[in-house]
Motif scaffolding. Sequence first.
Motif, PDB file in Angstrom:
ATOM      1  N   ARG A 193       4.095  -4.647   2.317  1.00 22.50           N
ATOM      2  CA  ARG A 193       4.788  -3.402   2.639  1.00 22.50           C
ATOM      3  C   ARG A 193       3.851  -2.202   2.568  1.00 22.50           C
ATOM      4  O   ARG A 193       2.890  -2.180   1.805  1.00 22.50           O
ATOM      5  N   PHE A 194       4.201  -1.186   3.371  1.00 22.28           N
ATOM      6  CA  PHE A 194       3.458   0.073   3.413  1.00 22.28           C
ATOM      7  C   PHE A 194       4.451   1.213   3.231  1.00 22.28           C
ATOM      8  O   PHE A 194       5.334   1.411   4.066  1.00 22.28           O
ATOM      9  N   LEU A 208       9.254  12.879   6.534  1.00 23.20           N
ATOM     10  CA  LEU A 208       9.733  11.518   6.750  1.00 23.20           C
ATOM     11  C   LEU A 208       9.032  10.603   5.757  1.00 23.20           C
ATOM     12  O   LEU A 208       7.802  10.624   5.643  1.00 23.20           O
ATOM     13  N   CYS A 209       9.811   9.828   5.026  1.00 26.57           N
ATOM     14  CA  CYS A 209       9.267   8.795   4.149  1.00 26.57           C
ATOM     15  C   CYS A 209       9.767   7.464   4.683  1.00 26.57           C
ATOM     16  O   CYS A 209      10.986   7.322   4.959  1.00 26.57           O
ATOM     17  N   LEU A 210       8.876   6.506   4.858  1.00 24.09           N
ATOM     18  CA  LEU A 210       9.326   5.217   5.378  1.00 24.09           C
ATOM     19  C   LEU A 210       8.588   4.056   4.728  1.00 24.09           C
ATOM     20  O   LEU A 210       7.476   4.196   4.245  1.00 24.09           O
ATOM     21  N   LEU A 211       9.262   2.936   4.728  1.00 22.94           N
ATOM     22  CA  LEU A 211       8.711   1.677   4.228  1.00 22.94           C
ATOM     23  C   LEU A 211       8.594   0.732   5.404  1.00 22.94           C
ATOM     24  O   LEU A 211       9.593   0.450   6.086  1.00 22.94           O
ATOM     25  N   ALA A 212       7.382   0.265   5.671  1.00 18.23           N
ATOM     26  CA  ALA A 212       7.125  -0.625   6.810  1.00 18.23           C
ATOM     27  C   ALA A 212       6.674  -1.990   6.295  1.00 18.23           C
ATOM     28  O   ALA A 212       6.087  -2.104   5.203  1.00 18.23           O
ATOM     29  N   GLU A 213       6.906  -3.008   7.100  1.00 16.55           N
ATOM     30  CA  GLU A 213       6.510  -4.369   6.769  1.00 16.55           C
ATOM     31  C   GLU A 213       5.464  -4.869   7.748  1.00 16.55           C
ATOM     32  O   GLU A 213       5.570  -4.632   8.963  1.00 16.55           O
ATOM     33  N   LEU A 214       4.451  -5.553   7.235  1.00  9.31           N
ATOM     34  CA  LEU A 214       3.458  -6.189   8.085  1.00  9.31           C
ATOM     35  C   LEU A 214       4.021  -7.495   8.609  1.00  9.31           C
ATOM     36  O   LEU A 214       4.592  -8.280   7.849  1.00  9.31           O
ATOM     37  N   GLY A 215       3.863  -7.733   9.910  1.00  9.38           N
ATOM     38  CA  GLY A 215       4.357  -8.964  10.516  1.00  9.38           C
ATOM     39  C   GLY A 215       3.782 -10.194   9.844  1.00  9.38           C
ATOM     40  O   GLY A 215       2.622 -10.223   9.438  1.00  9.38           O
ATOM     41  N   ARG A 216       4.614 -11.199   9.727  1.00  9.53           N
ATOM     42  CA  ARG A 216       4.193 -12.439   9.050  1.00  9.53           C
ATOM     43  C   ARG A 216       3.439 -13.354  10.000  1.00  9.53           C
ATOM     44  O   ARG A 216       3.630 -13.305  11.185  1.00  9.53           O
ATOM     45  N   VAL A 228       0.866  -1.176   0.000  1.00  9.61           N
ATOM     46  CA  VAL A 228       0.000   0.000   0.000  1.00  9.61           C
ATOM     47  C   VAL A 228       0.905   1.229   0.000  1.00  9.61           C
ATOM     48  O   VAL A 228       1.907   1.272   0.721  1.00  9.61           O
ATOM     49  N   VAL A 229       0.551   2.220  -0.805  1.00  5.25           N
ATOM     50  CA  VAL A 229       1.298   3.473  -0.893  1.00  5.25           C
ATOM     51  C   VAL A 229       0.378   4.611  -0.475  1.00  5.25           C
ATOM     52  O   VAL A 229      -0.767   4.695  -0.928  1.00  5.25           O
ATOM     53  N   CYS A 230       0.903   5.501   0.378  1.00  8.41           N
ATOM     54  CA  CYS A 230       0.109   6.637   0.858  1.00  8.41           C
ATOM     55  C   CYS A 230       1.064   7.813   1.094  1.00  8.41           C
ATOM     56  O   CYS A 230       1.624   7.960   2.180  1.00  8.41           O
ATOM     57  N   LEU A 231       1.268   8.628   0.063  1.00 10.03           N
ATOM     58  CA  LEU A 231       2.255   9.715   0.113  1.00 10.03           C
ATOM     59  C   LEU A 231       1.561  11.079   0.111  1.00 10.03           C
ATOM     60  O   LEU A 231       0.646  11.317  -0.660  1.00 10.03           O
ATOM     61  N   HIS A 232       2.030  11.955   1.007  1.00 11.58           N
ATOM     62  CA  HIS A 232       1.494  13.320   1.097  1.00 11.58           C
ATOM     63  C   HIS A 232      -0.008  13.329   1.375  1.00 11.58           C
ATOM     64  O   HIS A 232      -0.743  14.172   0.834  1.00 11.58           O
ATOM     65  N   VAL A 233      -0.463  12.399   2.204  1.00  9.03           N
ATOM     66  CA  VAL A 233      -1.900  12.270   2.476  1.00  9.03           C
ATOM     67  C   VAL A 233      -2.221  12.344   3.973  1.00  9.03           C
ATOM     68  O   VAL A 233      -3.120  13.082   4.387  1.00  9.03           O
ATOM     69  N   LEU A 234      -1.493  11.600   4.791  1.00  6.61           N
ATOM     70  CA  LEU A 234      -1.898  11.400   6.187  1.00  6.61           C
ATOM     71  C   LEU A 234      -1.795  12.644   7.054  1.00  6.61           C
ATOM     72  O   LEU A 234      -2.359  12.666   8.156  1.00  6.61           O
TER      73      LEU A 234
END
Length: 201
Positions: free
Chosen positions: A135-136, A193-201, A105-111
């Motif tokens: 990934r987020f 801040l730009c970051l890439l996060a992972e959802l736990g498996r 999922v991508v969410c840039l310049h929104v939150l």
Amino acid sequence: MEPTNNQRTVESYEVIAEEYARDTQSDNPVLASGLTQLAKTVPGAHVLEIGSGPGWDADFLDKSGLTVRRTDITQGFIDFQRNRGKEVDRLDAINDELGGPYDAVVCLHVLQHVEADDLTVVLLKVAASLRPGGRFLVSIPLGEEAGWQEGESGKQYYRALRTEDDFTATLARAGLSTEWSERSNQEDETGWLCLLAELGR
């Protein structure tokens, strides 16, 4: 019923959608490093983009070999992309289901336009829409204040700034852990801040 801060912000974007699109058009998006990092991490991924706007970031991801579901809540942006021949869905990330499962999922310049209580709702929806290990990619402006700001267009936008620690803690509560990040300003607690996060498996 009075419109929410988010709804009032969307109304401002409706007025300036085409102007915003012209001002932000570029072959090298502002957060190209984050988009490139995502494409390297999940090559060929099926991606949901929340808040596609004019669609420039989605164009970049398309060219990188990803398949993007473009969405936005602002009809002006939806119309702009459809006039470009793009398929885009209307999606309100606060009130609508996100679908999935997606690889990313991508969410840039929104939150920054989302209030604190709604932010938790959106992040939980993002996590629920991802495959295990998905990934987020997200960006936020750093700071601590919240309120209304007037843009160059003269329109007002609700903006909630957050510290990196607070935001990553909110991500963690949704099951998302940071694996890559980049600041636009390394010297203090301001900037983006730009970051890439992972959802736990």
